[in-house]
Design a protein around this motif. Structure first.
Motif, short mmCIF file in Angstrom:
data_model
loop_
_atom_site.label_atom_id
_atom_site.label_comp_id
_atom_site.label_asym_id
_atom_site.label_seq_id
_atom_site.Cartn_x
_atom_site.Cartn_y
_atom_site.Cartn_z
N UNK A 7 0.86 -1.18 0.00
CA UNK A 7 0.00 0.00 0.00
C UNK A 7 0.90 1.23 0.00
N UNK A 8 0.73 2.10 -0.99
CA UNK A 8 1.54 3.30 -1.12
C UNK A 8 0.67 4.54 -0.98
N UNK A 9 0.70 5.16 0.21
CA UNK A 9 -0.04 6.41 0.46
C UNK A 9 -1.50 6.31 0.01
N UNK A 10 -2.16 5.24 0.39
CA UNK A 10 -3.53 4.97 -0.07
C UNK A 10 -4.57 5.67 0.81
N UNK A 27 -2.51 5.23 3.94
CA UNK A 27 -2.15 3.87 4.38
C UNK A 27 -0.88 3.42 3.67
N UNK A 28 0.10 2.99 4.47
CA UNK A 28 1.35 2.45 3.94
C UNK A 28 1.73 1.19 4.71
N UNK A 29 1.87 0.08 4.02
CA UNK A 29 2.42 -1.14 4.61
C UNK A 29 2.71 -2.15 3.50
N UNK A 56 -9.44 -5.52 -5.49
CA UNK A 56 -9.77 -4.78 -6.71
C UNK A 56 -11.25 -4.51 -6.87
N UNK A 57 -12.02 -4.64 -5.78
CA UNK A 57 -13.46 -4.40 -5.85
C UNK A 57 -13.78 -2.92 -5.92
N UNK A 58 -12.85 -2.09 -5.46
CA UNK A 58 -12.99 -0.65 -5.64
C UNK A 58 -11.60 -0.03 -5.67
N UNK A 59 -11.44 1.08 -6.42
CA UNK A 59 -10.13 1.71 -6.53
C UNK A 59 -9.91 2.72 -5.41
N UNK A 64 -1.69 4.01 -4.33
CA UNK A 64 -1.62 2.84 -5.19
C UNK A 64 -1.55 1.57 -4.35
N UNK A 65 -2.28 0.54 -4.79
CA UNK A 65 -2.21 -0.80 -4.19
C UNK A 65 -1.52 -1.70 -5.20
N UNK A 66 -0.36 -2.23 -4.83
CA UNK A 66 0.42 -3.08 -5.73
C UNK A 66 0.37 -4.51 -5.20
N UNK A 67 -0.09 -5.43 -6.03
CA UNK A 67 -0.23 -6.83 -5.61
C UNK A 67 0.37 -7.76 -6.64
N UNK A 68 1.04 -8.79 -6.15
CA UNK A 68 1.62 -9.81 -7.03
C UNK A 68 0.63 -10.96 -7.15
N UNK A 69 0.08 -11.17 -8.33
CA UNK A 69 -0.84 -12.29 -8.55
C UNK A 69 -2.27 -11.95 -8.18
#
Length: 247
Positions: A7-10, A27-29, A56-59, A64-69
């Motif tokens: 989570x980047x400055x969400x 939010x950052x973690x 990904x149900x809402x933006x 930015x939310x970065x997820x692998x897979x």
């Protein structure tokens, strides 16, 4: 360790009847491969909203939310279909995703055998205990091999004693299958006993108030055993004193 989620400055703001509402702010973690991370916080602080962002149900409104897979989502209720057998229920995800291959079916059947549901594969959900239904729901989620599991108050529909047993079951399955997981719960004891790390959100708008690794004498002990560890009481006291429950 490989990073699975960041989570980047969400921040998230939504429109309500009485105007805009700030649900989450800055939010950052991160979550790393193989970690079990608990998210706790006061009612209405945005815990479930956090999972919606991951899924990904809402933006987000900002950040930015970065997820692998692809994540797999396990809800509060097991949502098993009464007219399907247990085998039919756990294969449902494969059918929806178009992945009901011989290999996929074998994987699911092995999960049923490994986690004690094979002999009940032809039963219907109404014939199973609450704990067994939750195991079936978890196997259904695991069937599509998600990179990240999201558990939203997954034990809240169970009575207290059953919750303790099922928490042990689920913990052991997640460890054995080496699944990275984010676990949302309103129960402080559950959050501490289930996780490698605990993130506490403040009251709305939710911010990361605490982000702490959880260390116990026996690293791989079960949630039930962790509750007997002296460190458990210290964590509970610290988190309870820091939690704003007057909301």
């Amino acid at each position: 360790m490989r990073e699975i989620l960041r989570f980047c400055d969400v921040s998230l703001t939504y429109q309500a009847e009485n105007g805009e509402v700030d649900a989450l702010r800055d939010i950052n973690f991160e979550v790393y491969e193989g970690e079990l991370v608990s998210i706790i916080g006061p009612s209405g602080c945005g815990k479930t909203t956090l999972l919606s962002l991951i899924a990904g149900l809402e933006p987000p409104t900002n950040g930015e939310v970065i997820i692998s897979g692809t994540p797999g989502y396990m809800l509060q209720k097991d949502n098993l279909l009464d007219w399907r057998t247990i085998r039919g229920n756990v294969l449902l995800g494969l059918e929806i995703c178009g992945k009901k291959t011989p290999e996929g079916i074998r994987y699911v059947e092995n999960l049923l055998k490994t986690y004690g549901l094979w002999e009940f594969r032809d039963n219907h959900p109404s014939q199973l205990s609450g704990g067994m239904r939750q195991r079936a729901a978890l196997i259904r989620t695991l069937a599509v091999k998600p990179e990240l599991l999201l558990l939203d108050e997954a034990f809240s529909a169970l009575d207290y004693q059953t919750r303790l047993v099922v928490a042990d079951d689920v913990f052991n399955i997640l460890r054995r299958e080496k699944k990275t997981s984010v676990i949302v719960t309103h129960d402080i004891a559950e959050g501490i006993s289930m996780a490698d790390r605990l993130i506490m959100l403040s009251k709305r708008p939710g911010k990361v108030q605490t982000n702490i690794p959880l260390k116990f004498e026996a690293a791989n002990t079960t949630p039930l055993k962790r509750r007997e560890d002296p460190a458990f009481r210290e964590y509970f006291k610290m988190i309870w004193e820091g939690l704003d429950v007057h909301v």
